[in-house]
Every structure is written in structure tokens, then in C-alpha cells.
Enzyme design. Structure first.
Site, PDB file in Angstrom:
ATOM      1  CG  ASP A  98      54.309  12.352   0.289  1.00  0.00           C
ATOM      2  OD1 ASP A  98      53.551  12.305  -0.682  1.00  0.00           O
ATOM      3  OD2 ASP A  98      53.914  12.295   1.464  1.00  0.00           O
ATOM      4  CB  THR A 143      50.087  15.379  -2.304  1.00  0.00           C
ATOM      5  OG1 THR A 143      51.283  14.624  -2.496  1.00  0.00           O
ATOM      6  CG2 THR A 143      49.252  14.689  -1.257  1.00  0.00           C
ATOM      7  CB  THR A 144      53.159  16.070  -6.622  1.00  0.00           C
ATOM      8  OG1 THR A 144      53.816  15.500  -5.493  1.00  0.00           O
ATOM      9  CG2 THR A 144      54.095  16.981  -7.352  1.00  0.00           C
ATOM     10  CG  ASP A 204      51.804   8.208  -0.412  1.00  0.00           C
ATOM     11  OD1 ASP A 204      51.237   8.624   0.612  1.00  0.00           O
ATOM     12  OD2 ASP A 204      52.551   8.905  -1.104  1.00  0.00           O
TER      13      ASP A 204
END
Length: 580
Positions: A92, A125-126, A422
Site C-alpha cells: 500500500d 495512493t501509489t 481499500d
């Protein structure tokens, strides 16, 4: 004093400009030649101009590269060990960036991007961090060509607005009833995590949980509060043992072994008051002169506790959850009355119990009535791992649910929790926004294509910045291809071809290594994941670009602070003092 050869900035007074008359006293004064004027404290580091910009961009790129290899189903995990030796293994993006201790101020901005993305969309997020890093990388080339950073910033803003329009155009509508599509959204979110082997089961649980707690507003839209989904982790078993409970799991056992271990058709009292004898607010002494008085005193205490239990029994409750303590004697009377009691329940659990069972939390025991009671089909105690837990199940139309997570080791359960959070977040935002887009780099390619067409209609130098933005967006499919061991150039060329032909859902299938239709492959994500990533990445990139001067005070105080003798914190050959 520093040697003149060192790279410190000095402003000198001009060599003696003869003697100037003093206008007030009519005299003259002398100015010694070559006196440096110290404005900043000793030990302050200063970078300015392109040097500062390139330094900031390099730091931001380093952060983006740190999480780059985790993107997509073929992404790898990171093992992070903190100073105490605690280990976190995760895929994550936001967890990785929170765990690594970043010192550079510009790099911290990219961590903020990941946090914002996590709070707003729950996933991607990445993607957001990689996009921000790539936007800065492209801007670096433009600054080298002498294009002003504010022009680049203006171009990036226009490009971001256009990108949002493109996303709205390619998005498909979705409703809370389309359970299959929502399940695909959850599975897409988990396909890059280590829990991907059980994504069917977990996506099913996530969708059921979210659709149960979703509340409809007056205008017909839905609102989902993630706090109403309780996730309880317990090491042991396997991921396949994970289950959804239509109610709440309370991590407490019944207070007395004489109480029933399960109660069917439970009427539940939720009490925020102690079932104990009240102590006086002030220090009070009671003088007893006669043994009979002592007995009367003890009898009265007993009668008070009996009265409390009687109030609970009269209300019709056969289960009581108490936020405060329950006296030993009260426990005995409750057990005799066959009431299942749990004490010292967390406030957050009490609120969830109220939402799940439909009961009301009562703060004054005397006012407990049958209208305040909640209902559950079954309340029982069950041993999970080493702990006894209370399950409140079969609630009517619960507005709070629990998910019990199981996994082989502590790290597996922790990563499973992150994956499930998530998944529930993306399903929730898909329901709230009512729109989804295709993943696998297809939306990114569609944006890049539209931006290149749009750039030619814009006059001025912003056109170059918009084209740079289009190139930067392509970093998503390129990284997906790189992580899957495919040739990124071949993939990008084929993707451009497909999108030019009008195949809007064409993306990368990292398992077969081919460009396929993402809709058919069931790779679907909420529109908010894409749009928030673009907004956050653009804002962060623009903010970093506009900085041309970094003035950093020495950490740990003045000249004699810690690290003073290290010869320049930044390793700049000892020249850590700067005069200007």
C-alpha cells in the site's frame, strides 16, 4: 570565517567611497572595506534559483521511485523495519510512505499527496505519487529549456481541468443495486495486494458490508460512513475463514460464568452508567457504633445493587452492555436473572451496537425502559484464538456491521486489513459518486490522447506544458508494463493505436502481456480514484515548481547545536554556514 573559495554568498560594501559627510553632525564617518553583512543566523543553509528547483524535484522523484515497483497486479511488496525493530510488509503506497521517515521538505509534500488520496478515495495512493513525480520530472526538462515555472504551472492546471472532463466523458453510471459491478470494483482494488488469492470472497464481504451501512439522503444520493464497518483482526485460521457478521463483535467476555453463554431473540440494554454502589463526590466518613448498624449499611449496599438489577430485568432486557463497571454482587444477581452482561465496553463499540441493534445508549439506569432496548436474533460468546469474544448477530436492518479477519500470521492479517479497508473505501465512493471508469491504464491513455489534441488548440508556451502533462500521465501504463516485465514502448504504441481507433477501454492485461478491453477483463475503479489522483498530483507538482529559494535553519538550534561539527549536514564540504 569562511575561505573566499567556498561557495557562500557574501554581499560586500563597496571599497572605501572616500569619506561621506554626516548630514546630522556635519562630521564624517568611515566604512571599513569588505565587511560582510550577516542577515541569516550562522548555520542556515540557503539554496536558490534552478539549484533549489532541481534539488526539490530530485527529492520528489526519489519518493515516487520508492513506491513505483508496487503498482499493479505484478507489483512487489516492501518490508519496512522501524527503529524499534517492528516489521511492516505492505504493498500500500500510503503505508509505505507513512512508515519511512522522510526528512526532505519537498519529499514530504508527496507523502501528503498519498495521505489525501487515501482519505478521499481510499485507493490509488501509489498512482497519485507516481504521477506527481513524473509531472515534476517532465517540468525539469522544460525548466532546462528556459520555460518559466509559472507558465508550466498554468499549463498543468489547464491540463488537469481537461483531464477531469475526459474522465467524466468516459465514466459509466452505476447504482447501489448493481452488486456485480461493485464486486468488480472491490476485486480490482485488491488485485495488486497480497490478498488477491481470495479477492472473490473479500470483495463479496466488502460489498455486502458497504451496501448494508449505506444511508440514503433526501436527494436520493447515498452516503457511507466507513466507521460503521468494524474490522476485527484475529491471528489464526486462514484468509478463507474471514466472515461478515450482521451485527457487532465485542472483544469482551461475559462477566460471570453463571450467565447463559448464548441468548436467542436478545433484547439488548446499552447502559453508560456503572452498576456499582456510588461513592460520594466528597470525602465522607461514616461512624458506626453498633454492629447492627454495620449490618444495615451492608444490607443497604446489597439492596441498591439488587434494585439496579431489578430495573434491568423489569425493562425486559436479557442482555446488557455496560460502558462502565459492574459490581461482583450485581454480576451474581444478573446471573441469577439469566441476563448476559458485558462490562467496560468501548465507547465506539457502544455507538456501533446502537446503530446495529436499533437500541439507545442510556446514561441514567433509572430511566431504562423497553423502548430503549435493541434487538438481535442471537448473542453468544465464542472463543477465537486465545480470546473469548461476544458476537451480536442477526440484527434487523443493521446500520453497522463487523468483519472478522483471519490469517496465518500477524503480518498477513495486518496487510489483509489494509486491503479490505481499500476495498470497502472504493466500493463506498463508487456508490456515493455513482460513476466508474476502466482501469489498467486505459483512462490514463484516453486522457493523454485528449490532451495532445487539446494542446494544439492552446496558444503560447502553456501548449508545451500541456503536452508534457500528457506524456506524464502515460507513466501509469508504462509502469504497469515495466512491473509486469513487458516492453513499455511496444505496449504504449499499441495502446495509442487502440485509443486512436476509438477503443476507450483498451488497457494492459499484465497477465497475458497483451492490450485488451478492460471492461471485459472486469478492471473497474471509481471515478474519484482517478480524478483525485490528478488533482492531488497537479497541486503538489505546481507547489514544488513555484519554489525558487530554500532557506533552511540548522536543526537542533544555533551554531553549537547537535551535528555542528559534522562538516555541513548536506555533505557540502564543511561549508554549512552561509552569509549573505
Amino acid at each position: 570565517m569562511l575561505e573566499p573559495s567556498q561557495s557562500s554568498v557574501r554581499l560586500y560594501r563597496s571599497p572605501p567611497i572616500a569619506k561621506r559627510p554626516n548630514p546630522i553632525f556635519g562630521g564624517t564617518y568611515m566604512m571599513p572595506a569588505g565587511t560582510p553583512i550577516l542577515v541569516l543566523k550562522e548555520g542556515t543553509r540557503r539554496e536558490r534559483g534552478k539549484g533549489a528547483q532541481f534539488n526539490n524535484i530530485a527529492a520528489a522523484k526519489a519518493v515516487a521511485d520508492a513506491v513505483r515497483s508496487t503498482l499493479g497486479p505484478r507489483g512487489m511488496d516492501k518490508m519496512l523495519v522501524d527503529s524499534l525493530g517492528d516489521v511492516v510488509i505492505t504493498n500500500d503506497g500510503v503505508t509505505i510512505l507513512k512508515e519511512i521517515d522522510i526528512e526532505h521538505p519537498a519529499a514530504k509534500m508527496l507523502v501528503e499527496v498519498a495521505k489525501t488520496q487515501d482519505e478521499e478515495a481510499g485507493d490509488g495512493t501509489t498512482t497519485a505519487v507516481i504521477l506527481a513525480g513524473e509531472l515534476l520530472k517532465k517540468a525539469e526538462d522544460l525548466i532546462d529549456q528556459n520555460i518559466h515555472p509559472t507558465v508550466i504551472a498554468a499549463g498543468y492546471r489547464q491540463a488537469a481541468d481537461k483531464a477531469h472532463e475526459v474522465l467524466e466523458r468516459v465514466a459509466a453510471k452505476i447504482s447501489i443495486k448493481e452488486v456485480d459491478t461493485l464486486k468488480k470494483v472491490g476485486m480490482t482494488s485488491m488485485s495488486s495486494k497480497s490478498a488477491s488469492g481470495h479477492k472473490e470472497l473479500l470483495a463479496d464481504i466488502a460489498v455486502k458490508a458497504v451496501t448494508t451501512v449505506a444511508e440514503q439522503r433526501a436527494d436520493g444520493s447515498y452516503f457511507v460512513d466507513d466507521d460503521n464497518i468494524q474490522i476485527v483482526k484475529k491471528q489464526g485460521g486462514s484468509i478463507a475463514d474471514t466472515q461478515l457478521v450482521d451485527g457487532i463483535i465485542v472483544d469482551k467476555e461475559r462477566v460471570h460464568p453463571g450467565m447463559p453463554s448464548e441468548v436467542k431473540d436478545a433484547k439488548i440494554a446499552l447502559v453508560d452508567a456503572a452498576l456499582e454502589v456510588k461513592k460520594t463526590e466528597i470525602d465522607a466518613k461514616i461512624e458506626i457504633t453498633d454492629p447492627t448498624q454495620l449490618q444495615a449499611f451492608l444490607n443497604e449496599e446489597e439492596a441498591m445493587l439488587k434494585r439496579m438489577v431489578e430495573i434491568v430485568r423489569k425493562s425486559g432486557a436479557n442482555v446488557i452492555f455496560c460502558q462502565k463497571g459492574i459490581d461482583d454482587l450485581a454480576q451474581h444477581y444478573l446471573a441469577k436473572a439469566e441476563v448476559y452482561a458485558v462490562r467496560r465496553v468501548k465507547k465506539s463499540d457502544m455507538e456501533k451496537l446502537a446503530k446495529a441493534t436499533g437500541g439507545k445508549v442510556v446514561t441514567k439506569l433509572d430511566e431504562l425502559s423497553k423502548d430503549d432496548l435493541g434487538f438481535a436474533k442471537l448473542v453468544y460468546e465464542k472463543k477465537i484464538g486465545d480470546d473469548e469474544m461476544t458476537f451480536v448477530t442477526g440484527c434487523k436492518n443493521p446500520k453497522a456491521v463487523s468483519i472478522l479477519l483471519r490469517g496465518g500470521t500477524e503480518h498477513v492479517v495486518d496487510e489483509l486489513e489494509r486491503s479490505l479497508e481499500d476495498a470497502t473505501s472504493v466500493v463506498a465512493v463508487a456508490i456515493e459518486d455513482g460513476k466508474v471508469i476502466t482501469g489498467g491504464g486505459s483512462s490514463a491513455m484516453e486522457i493523454a490522447l485528449a490532451l495532445r489534441d487539446f494542446a494544439s488548440t492552446v496558444g503560447g508556451r502553456e501548449q508545451i506544458a500541456i503536452e508534457a502533462f500528457a506524456d506524464a500521465v502515460e507513466v501509469i501504463p508504462r509502469t504497469l508494463a515495466e512491473n509486469a516485465g513487458l516492453d513499455p514502448i511496444d505496449i504504449l504504441i499499441e495502446l495509442r493505436q487502440q485509443h486512436k481507433k476509438g477503443n476507450k477501454a483498451a488497457g494492459i492485461n499484465v497477465f497475458s502481456g497483451k492490450v485488451t478491453d478492460m471492461k471485459k477483463e472486469n478492471v473497474i475503479e471509481p471515478i474519484r480514484v482517478g480524478s483525485q489522483a490528478i488533482s492531488s498530483a497537479t497541486d503538489a507538482a505546481v507547489m514544488v515548481l513555484r519554489i525558487d529559494d530554500v532557506i533552511a535553519a540548522r536543526s537542533g538550534g544555533g551554531g553549537g547545536g547537535p551535528g555542528a561539527g559534522k562538516g555541513g549536514e548536506g555533505g557540502e564540504g564543511g561549508g554549512d554556514g552561509e552569509e549573505f
